[in-house]
Design a protein around this motif. Structure first.
Motif, PDB file in Angstrom:
ATOM      1  N   LEU A  55       0.849  -1.208   0.000  1.00 55.76           N
ATOM      2  CA  LEU A  55       0.000   0.000   0.000  1.00 55.76           C
ATOM      3  C   LEU A  55       0.882   1.255   0.000  1.00 55.76           C
ATOM      4  CD1 LEU A  55      -2.648   1.506   0.115  1.00 55.76           C
ATOM      5  CD2 LEU A  55      -2.853   0.951   2.539  1.00 55.76           C
ATOM      6  N   ALA A  56       1.951   1.222   0.797  1.00 59.15           N
ATOM      7  CA  ALA A  56       2.863   2.379   0.845  1.00 59.15           C
ATOM      8  C   ALA A  56       3.463   2.616  -0.551  1.00 59.15           C
ATOM      9  CB  ALA A  56       3.961   2.141   1.873  1.00 59.15           C
ATOM     10  N   GLU A  57       3.859   1.536  -1.185  1.00 57.06           N
ATOM     11  CA  GLU A  57       4.458   1.671  -2.519  1.00 57.06           C
ATOM     12  C   GLU A  57       3.433   2.248  -3.505  1.00 57.06           C
ATOM     13  OE1 GLU A  57       6.713  -1.878  -3.605  1.00 57.06           O
ATOM     14  OE2 GLU A  57       6.052  -1.478  -5.666  1.00 57.06           O
ATOM     15  N   TYR A  58       2.204   1.775  -3.365  1.00 54.77           N
ATOM     16  CA  TYR A  58       1.141   2.261  -4.271  1.00 54.77           C
ATOM     17  C   TYR A  58       0.909   3.765  -4.085  1.00 54.77           C
ATOM     18  CZ  TYR A  58      -3.238   2.636  -6.770  1.00 54.77           C
ATOM     19  OH  TYR A  58      -4.211   3.022  -7.665  1.00 54.77           O
ATOM     20  N   LEU A  59       0.903   4.216  -2.825  1.00 54.34           N
ATOM     21  CA  LEU A  59       0.665   5.645  -2.556  1.00 54.34           C
ATOM     22  C   LEU A  59       1.773   6.498  -3.184  1.00 54.34           C
ATOM     23  CD1 LEU A  59      -0.484   5.422   1.189  1.00 54.34           C
ATOM     24  CD2 LEU A  59      -1.921   5.897  -0.809  1.00 54.34           C
ATOM     25  N   LEU A  60       3.001   6.004  -3.093  1.00 59.35           N
ATOM     26  CA  LEU A  60       4.121   6.744  -3.684  1.00 59.35           C
ATOM     27  C   LEU A  60       4.023   6.746  -5.209  1.00 59.35           C
ATOM     28  CD1 LEU A  60       7.048   5.524  -1.377  1.00 59.35           C
ATOM     29  CD2 LEU A  60       5.877   7.741  -1.338  1.00 59.35           C
ATOM     30  N   GLN A  61       3.716   5.559  -5.741  1.00 54.13           N
ATOM     31  CA  GLN A  61       3.608   5.414  -7.191  1.00 54.13           C
ATOM     32  C   GLN A  61       2.544   6.359  -7.777  1.00 54.13           C
ATOM     33  OE1 GLN A  61       1.486   1.923  -8.718  1.00 54.13           O
ATOM     34  NE2 GLN A  61       3.536   0.987  -8.762  1.00 54.13           N
ATOM     35  N   GLN A  62       1.428   6.471  -7.056  1.00 54.55           N
ATOM     36  CA  GLN A  62       0.325   7.326  -7.524  1.00 54.55           C
ATOM     37  C   GLN A  62       0.557   8.792  -7.195  1.00 54.55           C
ATOM     38  OE1 GLN A  62      -2.563   6.500  -9.254  1.00 54.55           O
ATOM     39  NE2 GLN A  62      -1.556   4.521  -9.498  1.00 54.55           N
ATOM     40  N   ARG A  63       1.622   9.077  -6.436  1.00 52.90           N
ATOM     41  CA  ARG A  63       1.848  10.432  -5.895  1.00 52.90           C
ATOM     42  C   ARG A  63       0.576  10.911  -5.190  1.00 52.90           C
ATOM     43  NH1 ARG A  63       6.502  12.462  -8.446  1.00 52.90           N
ATOM     44  NH2 ARG A  63       7.006  11.331 -10.332  1.00 52.90           N
ATOM     45  N   ALA A  64       0.058  10.062  -4.333  1.00 55.92           N
ATOM     46  CA  ALA A  64      -1.233  10.344  -3.680  1.00 55.92           C
ATOM     47  C   ALA A  64      -1.132  11.585  -2.809  1.00 55.92           C
ATOM     48  CB  ALA A  64      -1.660   9.153  -2.846  1.00 55.92           C
ATOM     49  N   ALA A  65      -2.046  12.526  -3.033  1.00 56.27           N
ATOM     50  CA  ALA A  65      -2.067  13.743  -2.222  1.00 56.27           C
ATOM     51  C   ALA A  65      -2.739  13.467  -0.880  1.00 56.27           C
ATOM     52  CB  ALA A  65      -2.822  14.832  -2.960  1.00 56.27           C
ATOM     53  N   ALA A  66      -3.657  12.497  -0.858  1.00 57.79           N
ATOM     54  CA  ALA A  66      -4.347  12.148   0.388  1.00 57.79           C
ATOM     55  C   ALA A  66      -4.969  10.775   0.236  1.00 57.79           C
ATOM     56  CB  ALA A  66      -5.427  13.183   0.708  1.00 57.79           C
ATOM     57  N   LEU A  67      -5.192  10.149   1.394  1.00 54.62           N
ATOM     58  CA  LEU A  67      -5.790   8.810   1.426  1.00 54.62           C
ATOM     59  C   LEU A  67      -7.047   8.884   2.285  1.00 54.62           C
ATOM     60  CD1 LEU A  67      -5.584   5.697   0.938  1.00 54.62           C
ATOM     61  CD2 LEU A  67      -4.120   5.582   2.967  1.00 54.62           C
ATOM     62  N   VAL A  68      -8.167   8.390   1.747  1.00 53.40           N
ATOM     63  CA  VAL A  68      -9.405   8.325   2.531  1.00 53.40           C
ATOM     64  C   VAL A  68      -9.719   6.854   2.771  1.00 53.40           C
ATOM     65  CG1 VAL A  68     -11.850   8.915   2.649  1.00 53.40           C
ATOM     66  CG2 VAL A  68     -10.269  10.452   1.455  1.00 53.40           C
ATOM     67  N   ASP A  69      -9.738   6.470   4.040  1.00 49.12           N
ATOM     68  CA  ASP A  69     -10.117   5.102   4.392  1.00 49.12           C
ATOM     69  C   ASP A  69     -11.631   5.081   4.583  1.00 49.12           C
ATOM     70  OD1 ASP A  69     -10.589   2.608   5.423  1.00 49.12           O
ATOM     71  OD2 ASP A  69      -9.647   3.008   7.369  1.00 49.12           O
ATOM     72  N   ALA A  70     -12.332   4.646   3.522  1.00 53.43           N
ATOM     73  CA  ALA A  70     -13.802   4.600   3.580  1.00 53.43           C
ATOM     74  C   ALA A  70     -14.254   3.151   3.551  1.00 53.43           C
ATOM     75  CB  ALA A  70     -14.390   5.387   2.418  1.00 53.43           C
ATOM     76  N   THR A  71     -13.444   2.261   4.104  1.00 51.82           N
ATOM     77  CA  THR A  71     -13.800   0.834   4.108  1.00 51.82           C
ATOM     78  C   THR A  71     -14.879   0.558   5.157  1.00 51.82           C
ATOM     79  OG1 THR A  71     -11.956   0.370   5.597  1.00 51.82           O
ATOM     80  CG2 THR A  71     -11.559   0.069   3.238  1.00 51.82           C
ATOM     81  N   HIS A  72     -15.414  -0.645   5.091  1.00 48.57           N
ATOM     82  CA  HIS A  72     -16.519  -1.035   5.975  1.00 48.57           C
ATOM     83  C   HIS A  72     -16.061  -1.069   7.444  1.00 48.57           C
ATOM     84  CE1 HIS A  72     -19.634  -3.759   7.596  1.00 48.57           C
ATOM     85  NE2 HIS A  72     -20.385  -3.224   6.644  1.00 48.57           N
ATOM     86  N   PRO A  73     -16.974  -0.737   8.363  1.00 42.69           N
ATOM     87  CA  PRO A  73     -16.595  -0.736   9.783  1.00 42.69           C
ATOM     88  C   PRO A  73     -16.066  -2.095  10.270  1.00 42.69           C
ATOM     89  CG  PRO A  73     -18.774   0.243   9.480  1.00 42.69           C
ATOM     90  CD  PRO A  73     -18.342  -0.251   8.144  1.00 42.69           C
ATOM     91  N   PHE A  74     -16.389  -3.183   9.578  1.00 40.65           N
ATOM     92  CA  PHE A  74     -15.898  -4.498  10.010  1.00 40.65           C
ATOM     93  C   PHE A  74     -14.605  -4.901   9.300  1.00 40.65           C
ATOM     94  CE2 PHE A  74     -19.837  -4.500  12.111  1.00 40.65           C
ATOM     95  CZ  PHE A  74     -19.730  -5.409  13.149  1.00 40.65           C
ATOM     96  N   ALA A  75     -14.080  -4.040   8.462  1.00 46.82           N
ATOM     97  CA  ALA A  75     -12.819  -4.332   7.769  1.00 46.82           C
ATOM     98  C   ALA A  75     -11.682  -3.643   8.528  1.00 46.82           C
ATOM     99  CB  ALA A  75     -12.899  -3.848   6.321  1.00 46.82           C
ATOM    100  N   ALA A  76     -11.245  -4.255   9.625  1.00 43.43           N
ATOM    101  CA  ALA A  76     -10.286  -3.570  10.507  1.00 43.43           C
ATOM    102  C   ALA A  76      -8.846  -3.694  10.021  1.00 43.43           C
ATOM    103  CB  ALA A  76     -10.413  -4.119  11.927  1.00 43.43           C
ATOM    104  N   MET A  77      -8.547  -4.770   9.325  1.00 43.58           N
ATOM    105  CA  MET A  77      -7.162  -5.012   8.907  1.00 43.58           C
ATOM    106  C   MET A  77      -6.668  -3.928   7.941  1.00 43.58           C
ATOM    107  SD  MET A  77      -4.688  -7.554   8.539  1.00 43.58           S
ATOM    108  CE  MET A  77      -5.355  -9.190   8.472  1.00 43.58           C
ATOM    109  N   ILE A  78      -7.489  -3.616   6.939  1.00 45.12           N
ATOM    110  CA  ILE A  78      -7.058  -2.648   5.929  1.00 45.12           C
ATOM    111  C   ILE A  78      -6.911  -1.256   6.559  1.00 45.12           C
ATOM    112  CG2 ILE A  78      -9.427  -2.231   5.089  1.00 45.12           C
ATOM    113  CD1 ILE A  78      -6.300  -2.277   2.864  1.00 45.12           C
ATOM    114  N   SER A  79      -7.720  -0.949   7.573  1.00 47.06           N
ATOM    115  CA  SER A  79      -7.591   0.363   8.231  1.00 47.06           C
ATOM    116  C   SER A  79      -6.257   0.469   8.966  1.00 47.06           C
ATOM    117  CB  SER A  79      -8.734   0.583   9.225  1.00 47.06           C
ATOM    118  OG  SER A  79      -9.954   0.665   8.531  1.00 47.06           O
ATOM    119  N   GLY A  80      -5.843  -0.627   9.607  1.00 44.50           N
ATOM    120  CA  GLY A  80      -4.539  -0.643  10.286  1.00 44.50           C
ATOM    121  C   GLY A  80      -3.420  -0.473   9.269  1.00 44.50           C
ATOM    122  N   ASN A  81      -3.538  -1.160   8.137  1.00 43.25           N
ATOM    123  CA  ASN A  81      -2.522  -1.034   7.085  1.00 43.25           C
ATOM    124  C   ASN A  81      -2.475   0.392   6.542  1.00 43.25           C
ATOM    125  OD1 ASN A  81      -2.192  -3.737   7.418  1.00 43.25           O
ATOM    126  ND2 ASN A  81      -2.960  -4.354   5.412  1.00 43.25           N
ATOM    127  N   ALA A  82      -3.666   0.990   6.396  1.00 47.44           N
ATOM    128  CA  ALA A  82      -3.737   2.355   5.855  1.00 47.44           C
ATOM    129  C   ALA A  82      -2.995   3.332   6.769  1.00 47.44           C
ATOM    130  CB  ALA A  82      -5.199   2.775   5.694  1.00 47.44           C
TER     131      ALA A  82
END
Ligand code: NAP
Length: 261
Positions: A55-82
């Motif tokens: 995910l970190a590599e993807y953010l750099l590759q995309q030159r992401a200006a910001a990340l919005v974690d809008a995943t489901h409340p029961f998807a806790a793993m991806i939020s920790g990774n984010a």
């Protein structure tokens, strides 16, 4: 300026639509769990990143200006990774999470449990339960092969269901009248669900409460502590404000953000 949205929810879809309509470059990321997902406007990528590093590599590759974690409340793993990937890359991060049903006027009458195993124990006397806890929880209910379970899923189950069980395949939103018909037709005597929150799937709780049917509800898992926005409108405002200022850093806590936990 690219905004990466971790999606899989109606709110993520709405946010992408609003930002794309404003001319913002958006990439929505979906896990790829659902067979034919409703794709949001803008760019879409599908599949896991391969953990925090990916995910970190993807953010750099995309030159992401910001990340919005809008995943489901029961998807806790991806939020920790984010959170970890955002910290590592210095990407501003916010969480968009719809409020749970704890504030529903009937919520105090429901049995709140921590997981699917506890939900099964709490509703074990039911003979005709309505199971809406999701495909991934079904294995917890194997011992209910002896009763008439009604299961509702978006995608087909990964294992065949016991013979006495009935499967409804559908995707919300659901109306009060429609849910009333289902609960009546199947003579439901317990409703099991999880605290997804929002309006799309709340009607079953209203009907069950009106009928006096016991409700067992799985509480949300712990999420990492992140600046938390509750509505799509707040998330759109956050993205627009950051874009206008050219930076999100100093506005994170100026907005009316709660800290999720
Ligand atoms: P999870 O346990 O938090 O995540 C497991 C793994 O799936 C993550 O480590 C990540 O793989 C991948 N992943 C999750 N969300 C992703 C996304 N938006 N984009 C790319 N990869 C993602 O998640 P889950 O509970 O399995 O849910 C999967 C997705 O379904 C989520 O996006 C969520 O919004 C949606 N959803 C979940 C539920 C639910 O009840 N759990 C309900 C409705 C919708 P890598 O580590 O390889 O990156």
């Amino acid at each position: 300026m690219t905004i990466v949205i971790l999606g899989g929810t109606a709110e993520a879809h709405q946010l992408a639509a609003a930002l794309v309509a404003d001319g913002v470059d958006v990439v929505s990321s979906l896990a790829g769990r659902v067979r034919s997902p409703r794709l949001p406007p803008g760019r879409v990528r599908i599949g896991g990143f391969g953990g925090v590093d990916g995910l970190a590599e993807y953010l750099l590759q995309q030159r992401a200006a910001a990340l919005v974690d809008a995943t489901h409340p029961f998807a806790a793993m991806i939020s920790g990774n984010a959170l970890q990937a955002a910290n590592r890359t210095g990407t501003p991060l916010v969480r968009l999470e719809r409020p749970g049903w704890g504030a529903h006027p009937r919520a105090k009458a429901w049995s709140w449990v921590p997981d699917a195993a506890a939900a099964r124990v709490a509703a074990d006397s039911a003979r005709r339960p309505f199971l809406t806890t999701g495909r991934q929880s079904l294995a917890e209910f194997d011992s209910w092969a002896d009763r008439d379970v009604l299961v509702r899923l978006v995608d087909p189950p990964s294992q065949p269901l016991p013979q006495r069980w009935t499967l409804i395949r559908s995707r919300g939103p659901y109306s009060y009248a429609g849910e009333r018909q289902i609960l009546r037709e199947h003579a439901i005597d317990a409703l099991l669900t999880k605290d997804s929150g929002g309006a799309h799937t709340v009607a079953k709780l209203d009907v069950a409460s009106d009928f006096g049917i016991p409700v067992v509800i799985i509480a949300r898992p712990e999420h990492p502590r992140l600046p938390l926005l509750k509505t799509v409108a707040e998330a759109v405002a956050w993205c627009r404000a950051g874009e206008n200022l050219g930076s999100w850093d100093h506005q994170l806590y100026e907005m009316d953000c709660e800290t999720g936990g």
